[in-house]
Design a protein around this motif. Structure first.
Motif, PDB file in Angstrom:
ATOM      1  N   SER A  22       0.623  -0.916  -0.112  1.00 49.87           N
ATOM      2  CA  SER A  22      -0.384  -0.205  -0.029  1.00 49.87           C
ATOM      3  C   SER A  22       0.345   1.197   0.288  1.00 49.87           C
ATOM      4  O   SER A  22       2.088   1.044   0.833  1.00 49.87           O
ATOM      5  N   ASP A  24       0.888   3.569   1.899  1.00 46.83           N
ATOM      6  CA  ASP A  24       0.363   3.863   3.558  1.00 46.83           C
ATOM      7  C   ASP A  24       2.152   3.475   3.783  1.00 46.83           C
ATOM      8  O   ASP A  24       2.374   3.560   5.297  1.00 46.83           O
ATOM      9  N   ASP A 120      -8.200  -8.803  -1.546  1.00 43.69           N
ATOM     10  CA  ASP A 120      -7.004  -8.242  -0.378  1.00 43.69           C
ATOM     11  C   ASP A 120      -5.889  -8.350  -0.939  1.00 43.69           C
ATOM     12  O   ASP A 120      -5.169  -9.401  -1.391  1.00 43.69           O
ATOM     13  N   ASP A 142      -8.620  -2.832  -3.708  1.00 44.28           N
ATOM     14  CA  ASP A 142      -9.071  -1.741  -2.719  1.00 44.28           C
ATOM     15  C   ASP A 142      -7.633  -0.312  -3.387  1.00 44.28           C
ATOM     16  O   ASP A 142      -8.166   0.601  -2.389  1.00 44.28           O
ATOM     17  N   ALA A 203     -14.134   4.628  -0.859  1.00 47.73           N
ATOM     18  CA  ALA A 203     -14.345   3.540   0.324  1.00 47.73           C
ATOM     19  C   ALA A 203     -14.113   3.838   1.469  1.00 47.73           C
ATOM     20  O   ALA A 203     -13.084   5.400   1.479  1.00 47.73           O
ATOM     21  N   ALA A 204     -14.767   5.167   2.936  1.00 48.65           N
ATOM     22  CA  ALA A 204     -15.019   4.953   3.434  1.00 48.65           C
ATOM     23  C   ALA A 204     -13.771   5.460   4.178  1.00 48.65           C
ATOM     24  O   ALA A 204     -12.845   6.878   4.764  1.00 48.65           O
ATOM     25  N   ASP A 205     -12.824   4.091   4.335  1.00 47.68           N
ATOM     26  CA  ASP A 205     -11.876   4.350   5.154  1.00 47.68           C
ATOM     27  C   ASP A 205     -10.654   4.843   4.143  1.00 47.68           C
ATOM     28  O   ASP A 205      -9.593   5.130   5.318  1.00 47.68           O
ATOM     29  N   VAL A 206     -10.351   4.585   3.058  1.00 43.26           N
ATOM     30  CA  VAL A 206      -9.600   5.406   2.596  1.00 43.26           C
ATOM     31  C   VAL A 206      -9.607   6.862   2.214  1.00 43.26           C
ATOM     32  O   VAL A 206      -9.092   7.672   2.838  1.00 43.26           O
ATOM     33  N   ALA A 208     -11.089   8.201   4.671  1.00 43.19           N
ATOM     34  CA  ALA A 208     -10.030   9.577   5.665  1.00 43.19           C
ATOM     35  C   ALA A 208      -8.682   9.220   6.166  1.00 43.19           C
ATOM     36  O   ALA A 208      -8.052  10.062   6.030  1.00 43.19           O
ATOM     37  N   ARG A 209      -8.348   8.340   5.031  1.00 38.83           N
ATOM     38  CA  ARG A 209      -6.656   7.784   5.395  1.00 38.83           C
ATOM     39  C   ARG A 209      -6.147   9.235   4.664  1.00 38.83           C
ATOM     40  O   ARG A 209      -5.505   9.906   4.794  1.00 38.83           O
TER      41      ARG A 209
END
Length: 328
Positions: A22, A24, A120, A142, A203-206, A208-209
């Motif tokens: 990733s 990240d 994933d 993702d 996606a919500a988590d992406v 947010a990051r």
């Protein structure tokens, strides 16, 4: 050779490698290094040499791929490595072997594995557990991190900077959009505006990051589900194929939602100096008109060629221990 010099099953064959599953996983310094290095390869300023000479790269693609598979295979060969290719039916994970066991086998024979999987990123992290094998994410459901590195190198080649650029993304909040958001958010002053169809956003988590990175770095990432109030002109307009490779949409009327987000020449009335980016493959007349994709503003095919240059930057970073700014 004496018994004392024989390698045991736990003896490392080589130093620990760097993996990219990733964006990240990268420090800010590493992200900037890879973007800059990709642009240097593209401009012919990367220097001579074959830093991967004597190494072996595996290329495992469980899904179709034209650009990414060719980019990493050609890039590895140009850097001096040899390449072993695997298709979706070639690995014993299909018959029940664990991801970790497969990873240990790969680590004993390969130096780097470039992989596009159907699931994933846990599978890729399982292969990287051994530590001797560099694992590069060539797209998971993702995120598409190496696509974003290509995008950054393309922007650098065109504008000489990423900081302060304003980018409009139109279309589904897919893995390419996710990677673009996670990348641009880490360049001060960069502004990414995502306009995605209702129900098809990041996606919500992406999100947010990405917004957390943007707050930390002085960038801006926003998402809306309409095309109102575009504001100041953009430096780049980005779109992707509406039907993401290997996926389908459960809503039979999804095209009705996507129609307003087509990239047409009208956008250049708002942003006359903008360039077009597209990760390809393209469906002319759907996400983008032929007039724009094949027109003078389009960098799509230069961007595609840059996939090889960015792949070379990633392979060099993963395996050749080129000095960059310290981690941390």
């Amino acid at each position: 050779m004496t018994p004392e010099t024989l390698a045991t099953p736990e003896t490392p064959r080589t130093q620990s490698r760097r993996s990219l599953v990733s964006l990240d996983d990268l420090t800010d310094a590493e992200l900037r290094h890879l973007a800059r290095r990709g642009a240097e390869f593209a401009a012919g300023r990367a220097g001579a040499g074959r830093p991967l000479s004597g190494l072996i790269a595996g290329a495992y693609f469980a899904k179709t791929s034209t650009r990414t598979r060719t980019a990493f295979s050609a890039g590895a060969l140009r850097l001096g490595a040899q390449v072993i290719a695997y298709g979706p039916g070639d690995l014993q994970t299909n018959t029940g072997e664990t991801v970790q066991d497969t990873g240990r086998v790969f680590a004993g024979m390969l130096d780097v594995l470039v992989a596009r999987t159907t699931g994933d990123p846990a599978e890729l992290r399982g292969w990287a557990e051994d530590g001797r094998l560099a694992v590069v994410n060539a797209m998971t459901a993702d995120e598409h991190p190496t696509q974003a590195l290509t995008d950054l190198a393309t922007l650098l080649g065109r504008f000489g900077r990423i900081e302060g650029l304003r980018v409009l993304y139109l279309g589904e909040g897919n893995n390419s959009a996710a990677a673009l958001a996670l990348a641009l958010a880490r360049f001060p002053g960069a502004r990414l505006e995502l306009r995605t169809p209702p129900g098809y956003g990041l996606a919500a988590d992406v999100l947010a990051r990405a917004t957390a990175h943007a707050a930390r770095c002085g960038a801006e990432v926003t998402e809306r589900h309409d095309l109102d109030d575009l504001g100041e002109p953009f430096d780049a307009v980005y779109t992707t194929r509406w039907q993401t490779t290997g996926t389908s949409k459960p809503d039979p009327d999804w095209r009705t939602l996507f129609e307003p987000f087509r990239v047409t020449a009208d956008l250049w009335k708002h942003s006359p100096d903008a360039v077009l980016l597209h990760d390809l493959p393209a469906h002319r007349g759907e996400e983008v008109t032929a007039e724009v994709l094949d027109g003078p503003a389009s960098l799509a095919f230069r961007q595609a060629e840059n996939k090889m240059h960015s792949a070379m930057a990633v392979l060099e970073w993963s395996c050749a221990a080129r000095d960059i700014e310290p981690r941390g």
